[in-house]
Write a protein that holds these residues in place. Structure first.
Motif, mmCIF file in Angstrom:
data_model
loop_
_atom_site.group_PDB
_atom_site.id
_atom_site.type_symbol
_atom_site.label_atom_id
_atom_site.label_comp_id
_atom_site.label_asym_id
_atom_site.label_seq_id
_atom_site.Cartn_x
_atom_site.Cartn_y
_atom_site.Cartn_z
ATOM 1 N N GLU A 1 0.700 -1.116 0.106
ATOM 2 C CA GLU A 1 0.078 -0.088 -0.040
ATOM 3 C C GLU A 1 0.776 1.312 -0.093
ATOM 4 N N SER A 2 0.684 2.150 -0.756
ATOM 5 C CA SER A 2 1.345 3.491 -0.960
ATOM 6 C C SER A 2 0.933 4.396 0.190
ATOM 7 N N ALA A 3 1.726 5.070 0.647
ATOM 8 C CA ALA A 3 1.678 6.058 1.823
ATOM 9 C C ALA A 3 1.378 7.514 1.127
ATOM 10 N N GLY A 4 1.524 7.772 -0.112
ATOM 11 C CA GLY A 4 1.637 9.020 -0.671
ATOM 12 C C GLY A 4 2.205 9.203 -1.921
ATOM 13 N N ALA A 5 2.305 10.204 -2.645
ATOM 14 C CA ALA A 5 3.018 10.462 -3.664
ATOM 15 C C ALA A 5 3.937 11.821 -3.826
ATOM 16 N N TYR A 6 4.952 11.767 -4.439
ATOM 17 C CA TYR A 6 5.902 12.908 -4.677
ATOM 18 C C TYR A 6 5.427 13.803 -5.754
ATOM 19 N N TRP A 7 5.187 14.993 -5.681
ATOM 20 C CA TRP A 7 4.699 15.810 -6.687
ATOM 21 C C TRP A 7 5.686 16.994 -6.954
ATOM 22 N N CYS A 8 5.509 17.665 -8.211
ATOM 23 C CA CYS A 8 6.273 18.830 -8.657
ATOM 24 C C CYS A 8 4.965 19.530 -9.236
ATOM 25 N N HIS A 9 4.629 20.512 -8.498
ATOM 26 C CA HIS A 9 3.445 21.375 -8.691
ATOM 27 C C HIS A 9 3.462 22.231 -9.940
ATOM 28 N N ASP A 10 4.587 22.582 -10.401
ATOM 29 C CA ASP A 10 5.041 23.498 -11.326
ATOM 30 C C ASP A 10 4.920 22.774 -12.729
#
Length: 73
Positions: A26-35
């Motif tokens: 199960e994933s705990a979250g994700a990495y994002w580049c909002h730009d």
């Protein structure tokens, strides 16, 4: 069972399992580049640190999923 009961049971069954990934942890979250609107699931990242954005090279930000759906969206 009537039509409403059948619909209720069908909808309930479609939302019960938070782990729909076929054996994947199960994933705990994700990495994002909002730009750049780039997203990397935490399970797809090697190492403990934040990865660099594949598009711009900046460090990505980790965000957790607030729900219990197993989705990091």
């Amino acid at each position: 069972m009537g039509l409403i009961g059948t619909l209720t049971e069908t909808l309930k069954a479609s939302t019960e399992s938070p782990n729909r990934g076929g054996g994947r942890e199960e994933s705990a979250g994700a990495y994002w580049c909002h730009d750049c609107d780039e997203r990397l699931l935490d399970l797809d990242v090697d190492g403990d640190g934040a990865p660099s954005c594949p598009a711009c090279g900046d460090e990505m930000e980790f965000e957790r999923s607030p729900g219990s759906t197993g989705c990091a969206c």
